[in-house]
Design an enzyme around this catalytic site. Structure first.
Site, mmCIF file in Angstrom:
data_model
loop_
_atom_site.group_PDB
_atom_site.id
_atom_site.type_symbol
_atom_site.label_atom_id
_atom_site.label_comp_id
_atom_site.label_asym_id
_atom_site.label_seq_id
_atom_site.Cartn_x
_atom_site.Cartn_y
_atom_site.Cartn_z
ATOM 1 N N TYR A 80 25.338 148.101 44.013
ATOM 2 C CA TYR A 80 24.268 149.039 44.392
ATOM 3 C C TYR A 80 23.650 149.659 43.128
ATOM 4 O O TYR A 80 24.035 149.329 42.009
ATOM 5 C CB TYR A 80 24.826 150.111 45.340
ATOM 6 C CG TYR A 80 25.198 149.555 46.703
ATOM 7 C CD1 TYR A 80 24.231 149.001 47.540
ATOM 8 C CD2 TYR A 80 26.516 149.561 47.141
ATOM 9 C CE1 TYR A 80 24.573 148.486 48.782
ATOM 10 C CE2 TYR A 80 26.863 149.039 48.390
ATOM 11 C CZ TYR A 80 25.888 148.503 49.205
ATOM 12 O OH TYR A 80 26.222 147.979 50.428
ATOM 13 N N GLN A 115 34.676 139.787 61.965
ATOM 14 C CA GLN A 115 33.835 139.307 63.058
ATOM 15 C C GLN A 115 33.180 140.444 63.852
ATOM 16 O O GLN A 115 31.992 140.388 64.156
ATOM 17 C CB GLN A 115 34.692 138.443 63.988
ATOM 18 C CG GLN A 115 33.893 137.569 64.910
ATOM 19 C CD GLN A 115 34.798 136.683 65.753
ATOM 20 O OE1 GLN A 115 35.822 136.210 65.291
ATOM 21 N NE2 GLN A 115 34.437 136.467 66.993
ATOM 22 N N HIS A 124 27.919 142.579 46.191
ATOM 23 C CA HIS A 124 27.705 141.887 47.466
ATOM 24 C C HIS A 124 27.136 140.485 47.259
ATOM 25 O O HIS A 124 27.330 139.610 48.087
ATOM 26 C CB HIS A 124 26.775 142.702 48.368
ATOM 27 C CG HIS A 124 27.447 143.892 48.991
ATOM 28 N ND1 HIS A 124 28.691 143.811 49.570
ATOM 29 C CD2 HIS A 124 27.061 145.175 49.117
ATOM 30 C CE1 HIS A 124 29.037 145.003 50.023
ATOM 31 N NE2 HIS A 124 28.076 145.848 49.757
ATOM 32 N N GLU A 140 29.956 147.571 43.982
ATOM 33 C CA GLU A 140 29.444 146.586 44.965
ATOM 34 C C GLU A 140 28.001 146.134 44.691
ATOM 35 O O GLU A 140 27.342 145.568 45.527
ATOM 36 C CB GLU A 140 29.450 147.109 46.386
ATOM 37 C CG GLU A 140 30.659 147.455 47.185
ATOM 38 C CD GLU A 140 32.051 147.282 46.667
ATOM 39 O OE1 GLU A 140 32.388 147.927 45.648
ATOM 40 O OE2 GLU A 140 32.818 146.576 47.294
ATOM 41 N N ARG A 149 33.282 155.663 43.093
ATOM 42 C CA ARG A 149 33.709 154.279 43.337
ATOM 43 C C ARG A 149 33.167 153.405 42.221
ATOM 44 O O ARG A 149 31.955 153.246 42.055
ATOM 45 C CB ARG A 149 33.213 153.802 44.709
ATOM 46 C CG ARG A 149 33.749 152.446 45.020
ATOM 47 C CD ARG A 149 34.193 152.291 46.432
ATOM 48 N NE ARG A 149 34.905 151.028 46.543
ATOM 49 C CZ ARG A 149 35.091 150.377 47.641
ATOM 50 N NH1 ARG A 149 34.671 150.876 48.772
ATOM 51 N NH2 ARG A 149 35.730 149.233 47.644
HETATM 52 P P1 NAP Z 1 31.851 125.363 68.732
HETATM 53 O O1 NAP Z 1 31.607 126.343 67.658
HETATM 54 O O2 NAP Z 1 31.152 125.498 70.020
HETATM 55 O O3 NAP Z 1 31.568 123.932 68.101
HETATM 56 C C1 NAP Z 1 31.795 122.724 68.772
HETATM 57 C C2 NAP Z 1 31.012 121.652 68.041
HETATM 58 O O4 NAP Z 1 31.204 120.450 68.689
HETATM 59 C C3 NAP Z 1 29.555 121.981 68.074
HETATM 60 O O5 NAP Z 1 29.197 122.313 66.743
HETATM 61 C C4 NAP Z 1 28.876 120.740 68.609
HETATM 62 O O6 NAP Z 1 28.021 120.313 67.562
HETATM 63 C C5 NAP Z 1 29.987 119.739 68.836
HETATM 64 N N1 NAP Z 1 29.968 119.196 70.190
HETATM 65 C C6 NAP Z 1 29.897 119.868 71.351
HETATM 66 N N2 NAP Z 1 29.943 119.009 72.403
HETATM 67 C C7 NAP Z 1 30.052 117.769 71.874
HETATM 68 C C8 NAP Z 1 30.142 116.476 72.446
HETATM 69 N N3 NAP Z 1 30.108 116.277 73.771
HETATM 70 N N4 NAP Z 1 30.225 115.419 71.596
HETATM 71 C C9 NAP Z 1 30.244 115.604 70.276
HETATM 72 N N5 NAP Z 1 30.161 116.808 69.683
HETATM 73 C C10 NAP Z 1 30.061 117.881 70.473
HETATM 74 O O7 NAP Z 1 33.368 125.304 69.083
HETATM 75 P P2 NAP Z 1 34.624 125.316 68.131
HETATM 76 O O8 NAP Z 1 34.352 124.701 66.821
HETATM 77 O O9 NAP Z 1 35.677 124.713 68.981
HETATM 78 O O10 NAP Z 1 34.892 126.838 67.886
HETATM 79 C C11 NAP Z 1 35.114 127.692 68.982
HETATM 80 C C12 NAP Z 1 34.814 129.105 68.597
HETATM 81 O O11 NAP Z 1 35.878 129.572 67.801
HETATM 82 C C13 NAP Z 1 33.563 129.305 67.794
HETATM 83 O O12 NAP Z 1 32.452 129.569 68.573
HETATM 84 C C14 NAP Z 1 33.929 130.504 66.981
HETATM 85 O O13 NAP Z 1 33.596 131.689 67.670
HETATM 86 C C15 NAP Z 1 35.414 130.478 66.861
HETATM 87 N N6 NAP Z 1 35.867 130.097 65.532
HETATM 88 C C16 NAP Z 1 35.260 130.576 64.425
HETATM 89 C C17 NAP Z 1 35.723 130.210 63.189
HETATM 90 C C18 NAP Z 1 35.112 130.728 61.924
HETATM 91 O O14 NAP Z 1 34.227 131.560 61.965
HETATM 92 N N7 NAP Z 1 35.510 130.243 60.784
HETATM 93 C C19 NAP Z 1 36.771 129.341 63.078
HETATM 94 C C20 NAP Z 1 37.353 128.846 64.240
HETATM 95 C C21 NAP Z 1 36.887 129.231 65.453
HETATM 96 P P3 NAP Z 1 26.853 119.245 67.795
HETATM 97 O O15 NAP Z 1 26.401 119.432 69.211
HETATM 98 O O16 NAP Z 1 25.805 119.561 66.794
HETATM 99 O O17 NAP Z 1 27.479 117.955 67.527
HETATM 100 FE FE1 SF4 Z 2 37.221 144.000 61.257
HETATM 101 FE FE2 SF4 Z 2 38.921 144.298 63.254
HETATM 102 FE FE3 SF4 Z 2 38.539 141.866 62.174
HETATM 103 FE FE4 SF4 Z 2 39.872 143.807 60.878
HETATM 104 S S1 SF4 Z 2 40.483 142.777 62.780
HETATM 105 S S2 SF4 Z 2 38.285 142.513 60.032
HETATM 106 S S3 SF4 Z 2 38.720 145.635 61.469
HETATM 107 S S4 SF4 Z 2 37.022 143.075 63.281
#
Ligand code: NAP
Ligand code: SF4
Length: 687
Positions: free
Chosen positions: A177, A350, A263, A175, A225
């Protein structure tokens, strides 16, 4: 009432995975290794009882061999200023850990990890002076005497570990290290006996292995490892890796564990878009060359995949670290025919690795009790205290609330308005690279059935319908936020839910409004190659530039080959910040790399104006622009759906049900499955 849709069944028996194995120093009861994974408790000696409870639960769950998180042999090698160190005081406290694991007939070894140039403190030291991309601190060059002292520190720490009751130690040599840094020409430019050619570069790992073997005696296990693939330019060749492996075995190493990728590598190795068992063939190649048992790792999450790796002769044992975080009972469930009830880890990182990298305690998205075994208790209720519980909404929050309440002994009915369970998670499973999310839903289906939860699909109960329950848990989730966007013809404007559910289709030129987690996911949905590279190891390796590690391609990595874009995709946000800045620490860079690779055009600081025949009119900073697109997908977050909570209160007759609002129905902003599931378990624990 509709029945739940059928699901593929996991094999009923796991003969190879569950067979014992003699490791030379002792026998392990099965081939399931809980590989080393730092959970944050290692850094807090005062919380050793929590660490003991966490590891003890995995031993009681049947794991064959447990490897602790990494402990540095000295101050220099600690990951952070207060990071875990295998000093005398810390290890005296670890007797509580080794006792708890041994009482459960488990075996446990301590991992020794010297971070080298990955250390986050000014004492950092490595083969050569320099800074890694991961730490703001510049490492100093270890002197020749310093290298010798490091060997002694490994040996002394290993001796202390065995005195504390550990069954042996694992030397962390992968990894990226310290020991890995000595092995790679990219990071070892020394001209003394600890560098200068492959033999000199492997002198330190070999000296450490020999000294540790001598320090721990003949009865303790020594695992190493080994980095089978560095995945960084200037890493090792396969020839060098195999020469090291053979040298380690000659010096008394009993087991070789596979490590993949430094990493700082820009090839993902553990996220959910990495194919299952993607690197087992590297372990198989090593197994051909050495006499000792080898452990395969990386994305071997489903027990069926682990069984196949063993059946194909690719490894002698498999490392399942995150799967055992998600379900400590995994080995026991396989043994007693409950494989379909294993809680599936979805490799989201996450709640585990992302937390640890932020200096917090790890837990698990699908198992909030992980790392909190002494704090979050789900005690059974006695029969006459069992409550009639209605859970409304079968997204992650509702599913987990129903399950946890039923497992405690309550009488639970789960209502879902649509024909399928899963809510937002079901949509996520449609994104290329997130196929495994569907596994979590299958696991919930089976566990709900086993726990006796009554399920009513395609049913929207009214407040009146729920009046007879003692508790109503409102987990009705969210709906996509609609935005003000005047339209006079032109592109069709659709929501991400319409697109992912298949109610609407996107054209060849698409603008995505909102670049949060879902906006990024939708960009990948629209631009990623099909079939998804995640479903084929060879295609995925080509997609990421993973090749044979020879002299020409040291580290086994080359430039990613260009791919024909599937369509023109624009990803827009109002903020000026980097797109995808809010994504997880360990996953965000992978998504950003995929967007760049697919040619997704990114726009920041955008004001949305209107849509007409020309396309989507925006201001980008001060500049007025028209994006000539045929589809606009709105991914602007969500709003809570929770009117039912008030309805239940209004419909009360006599004794009203207690109402609990959880998940997205409670807080839609930053809709977060980890928080939703934890909240569900906490509510169920309090019923
Ligand atoms: P979000 O992360 O809160 O993003 C919504 C986006 O919409 C914001 O970036 C905002 O950006 C924009 N927005 C908000 N209100 C708006 C408006 N009135 N008009 C235009 N743009 C607007 O929500 P999400 O994308 O629906 O995701 C939800 C949650 O799901 C996330 O917080 C996350 O925890 C999770 N998730 C994570 C992943 C991942 O990690 N890959 C994937 C899917 C979901 P601006 O204000 O800059 O425009
Ligand atoms: Fe980590 Fe749990 Fe997500 Fe698996 S499901 S990657 S153990 S948080």
């Amino acid at each position: 009432m509709s029945a739940l849709p059928p699901h593929p069944t996991a094999p009923r028996t796991y003969p190879r995975l569950l067979s014992p194995l003699d490791l030379g120093r002792f026998e392990v009861r099965n081939r399931i290794v809980m590989g080393s994974m730092h959970v944050g408790l290692e850094d807090r000696p005062a919380e050793v009882k929590k660490l003991a409870a966490y590891l003890g639960e995995r031993a009681r769950g049947g794991a064959g061999l447990i490897v602790t998180g990494g402990f540095s042999p000295d101050r220099t090698g600690r990951l952070t200023p207060g990071g875990a160190q295998a000093d005398a005081r810390t290890l005296r406290g670890h007797r509580v850990i080794t006792r708890e694991v041994h009482e459960a007939d488990g075996r446990i070894i301590l991992q020794l990890l010297h971070a080298g140039r990955y250390s986050f403190h000014p004492l950092a030291a490595s083969a050569a002076a320099g800074k890694s991309p991961l730490s703001p601190f510049r490492a100093r060059r270890l002197t020749r005497r310093g290298v010798g002292r490091t060997v002694e520190h490994f040996a002394e720490a290993a001796r202390r570990a065995v005195e504390a009751g550990y069954d042996g130690v694992e030397i962390m040599g992968s990894e990226g290290y310290l020991l890995n840094q000595f092995l790679a020409p990219a990071t070892n430019r020394r001209r003394d006996r600890w560098g200068r050619g492959p033999e000199g570069r492997r002198a330190l790992p070999l000296a450490v292995a020999a000294a540790v073997r001598e320090a721990i005696g003949d009865e303790a296990l020594l695992s190493y490892r080994l980095s089978l693939l560095d995945l960084v330019p200037g890493g090792q060749t396969w020839e060098e890796t195999t020469a090291l492996a053979q040298g380690l075995v000659e010096r008394g190493v009993d087991v070789l564990s596979s490590g993949i990728g430094w990493h700082e590598a820009r090839v993902p190795t553990i996220v959910t878009s990495v194919p299952r068992a993607a690197f087992a063939e590297n372990t198989a190649a090593l197994r051909e060359l050495v006499e000792v048992p080898v452990i395969a790792s990386n994305r071997i999450h489903a027990p069926a995949v682990a069984e196949r790796v063993l059946a194909d002769g690719q490894a002698d044992l498999v490392s399942m670290a995150r799967p055992l975080l998600a379900d400590p009972q995994l080995p026991n469930k396989l043994a007693d025919g409950r494989a379909n009830q294993v809680v599936a880890c979805i490799s989201c990182n996450q709640a585990c690795l992302d937390k640890v990298f932020d200096g917090k305690r790890a837990s698990c998205l699908v198992n909030p009790r992980a790392g909190h075994e002494t704090e979050l208790l789900l005690n059974p209720v006695i029969e006459r205290r069992a409550r009639k519980v209605a859970v409304v909404g079968a997204g992650p929050a509702g599913l987990e609330a129903a399950l946890a309440a039923a497992e405690r002994g309550h009488i639970v009915t789960l209502f879902e308005a649509t024909a399928e369970i899963g809510g937002q998670l079901r949509l996520a499973a449609r994104i290329p690279g997130k196929e495994d999310y569907a596994q979590a839903l299958q696991s919930w289906r089976m566990r709900l059935a086993a726990a006796g939860v009554g399920i009513r699909l395609e049913t929207r109960p009214t407040g009146q319908d729920l009046a007879g329950f003692h508790d109503v848990i409102v987990a009705t989730g969210v709906k996509p936020r609609e935005i003000e966007l005047p339209a006079t013809g032109g592109p069709q404007v659709i929501s991400y839910a319409d697109l992912l559910e298949g109610r609407a289709e996107a054209g060849d030129r698409v603008a995505i409004i909102g670049a949060g987690g879902i906006g990024v996911d939708v960009a990948e949905f629209l631009s990623a190659p099909r079939p998804s590279p995640t479903l084929d190891v060879a295609v995925w390796k080509q997609h990421w530039g993973v090749v044979e590690a020879d002299e020409e391609h040291r580290g086994g990595v080359t430039a990613r080959p260009a791919e024909e874009p599937r369509r023109e995709v624009h990803l827009l946000q109002r903020k000026e910040t980097r797109i995808g800045a809010g994504l997880g620490r360990t996953t965000g860079w992978v998504h950003r790399a995929e967007l760049r690779h697919a040619g997704v055009i990114q726009h920041r600081g955008v004001t949305y104006r209107h849509v007409d025949e020309q396309g989507l009119h925006i201001l980008e900073g001060e500049d007025a622009r028209v994006l000539e697109v045929d589809t606009v997908v709105v991914c602007a977050g969500q709003v809570s759906v929770n009117a039912l909570a008030d309805e239940v209160a209004a419909a009360r007759k006599g004794r009203a049900p207690r109402v609990h609002v959880i998940g997205g129905a409670d807080v839609a902003a930053e809709l977060d499955a980890e928080r939703a599931i934890r909240q569900a378990v906490e509510v169920a624990a309090g019923l």
